[in-house]
Design a protein around this motif. Structure first.
Motif: not given
Lengths: 173, 248
Positions: B87, B89, B117-121, B123-126, B153
């Motif tokens: 995921f 960032l 799935a590019f995450r905006a936070s 906390r949800q990215a690795d 991460k």
């Protein structure tokens, strides 16, 4: 661009309006340079607000840019350049002042030219010129706790030794 | 035109197995074999209702194991799952970010590998892709983002500026290795999307082969988790070790 004759006329007008009259005293305009179609007035640092005010009355109502220069090793070292533009005649003029490195103090023109706010902060950040009367004179590009003014010519170029495979063990972490 | 339907002939079984079973009976016996493998008794509720008897010959059980099960270690299974669902960032610093966007575009299509799935936070990215120049003013913010990401991460340094500062090796920039651990450096100025994909797939291979990667020892980087502020303290400070860690 004002041609060479008009530049001299402007300088004469400024001297008449702001000078003290006697020839030996410091006049507001120290030098006029007309080079490759580019007109430059070098003025006394103390008179910058009055000079810019008179130029605004002549039609140069737009400040296109305000920036700093380090003329090292010439003295006085630091320079501040004001690029003015007359939008009706599409006419540009450069006003330049020089300040010494040990007392780099210039009057701020932010009150009359709001665009100068951030640009004076940038000149302060990069060259260390302090603008008297600026509403918020602090660094704008470098971190707040940065030491020194990195665009000065005697500032070390800086940079970091880069760790590659061949020198991975030699560099400090 | 007349269409006729016929039942398919029964599939031939293994060479040594001469008994011919009809498909329903075969399904019943394979169910029995899977129950046996799980260690469940073939009596009681787990007993198939249609199972006539429980005697499975050895060849049948072996064939079932060969065809239906895959053995691996839990670590490898977890690494396989992780390496196929990064995921990243949603984060860009400079011109490299334009190329980074293109990896999600139709030509490179990072979704083929499950990384779209590019995450905006954080906390949800690795995975954090440092795409561009890192100024010394930006470095603490990036480190904070990295510390906020949950374990496990990974980080990719994309482009010359971020890895070796490229043409901007001066007072303003800092290489990413100086303040956070980097798994993969992608050279280029900027790297094309193909190069970034190569780097991401290299990282995928690394995660599949060795989930630990050993960078914590290499960088002496134990404790890169975010340190939450003590009760009453003003703000979070990110320091190595010491204090309660969250998100480890």
């Amino acid at each position: 661009m004002p041609d060479a004759a008009e530049l001299e006329l402007i300088a004469h007008e400024l001297r008449g309006a702001l000078g003290r009259g006697d020839a030996d005293a410091a006049t507001p305009v120290a030098e006029t340079v007309h080079f490759r179609g580019r007109a430059t007035l070098t003025v006394e640092a103390a008179q910058i607000r009055a000079v810019l005010g008179l130029l605004r009355e002549r039609g140069y109502r737009f400040m296109a840019s305000l920036h700093g220069v380090d003329y090292h090793p010439a003295e006085p070292r630091l320079g501040v350049l004001y690029e003015l533009l007359d939008m009706e005649r599409v006419d540009r003029i450069t006003v330049r002042l020089r300040v010494p490195c040990d007392a780099p103090e210039v009057d701020s023109v932010t009150g009359e030219w709001p665009t100068a706010n951030h640009q004076e902060r940038e000149v302060y950040d990069m060259f260390g010129v302090r603008f008297r009367g600026h509403p918020e004179l602090r660094r704008i590009l470098m971190p707040e706790d940065y030491e020194g003014h990195p665009q000065r010519r005697d500032f070390p170029l800086g940079g970091e030794p880069v760790s590659f495979t061949f020198n991975e063990g030699e560099l400090p972490r | 035109m007349e269409v006729s339907r016929q039942a398919l002939p029964p599939r031939p079984h293994g060479a040594g197995n001469s008994t011919q079973l009809d498909p329903p009976a075969l399904a019943v016996r394979e169910h029995a074999a899977s129950q046996l493998l799980r260690g469940a008794p073939l009596e009681g509720p787990s007993r198939p209702v249609h199972l006539p008897e429980t005697d499975l010959d050895e060849g049948e059980l072996e064939r079932h194991v060969r065809e239906r099960t895959l053995t691996t270690t839990l670590d490898r299974a977890v690494a396989w799952a992780r390496s196929n669902s990064f995921f990243p960032l949603a984060f860009g610093l400079a011109c490299c970010a334009m190329e980074q966007f293109q990896t999600a575009g139709p030509r490179m299509d990072i979704a083929r590998f499950g990384f779209e799935a590019f995450r905006a936070s954080p906390r949800q990215a690795d995975l954090i892709i440092l795409a561009g120049r890192v100024s010394i003013k930006m470095a603490p913010i990036i480190r904070r983002l990295y510390d906020q990401m949950l374990e496990p991460k990974w980080a990719i340094s994309m482009g010359a500026c971020c890895s070796s500062m490229g043409v901007f090796n001066n007072y303003a920039l800092v290489p990413a290795d100086k303040f956070m651990p980097i798994e993969v450096h992608v050279p280029g100025c900027p790297p094309r999307p193909e190069a970034l994909m190569h780097g991401v797939l290299k990282l995928r291979k690394m995660v599949q082969d060795d989930p630990d990667l050993g960078w914590r020892e290499r960088y002496d980087a134990r404790g890169t988790e975010e340190v939450l502020p003590a009760p009453g303290a003003a703000a979070a400070v990110n320091v190595p070790l010491g204090g309660d860690t969250a998100g480890a």
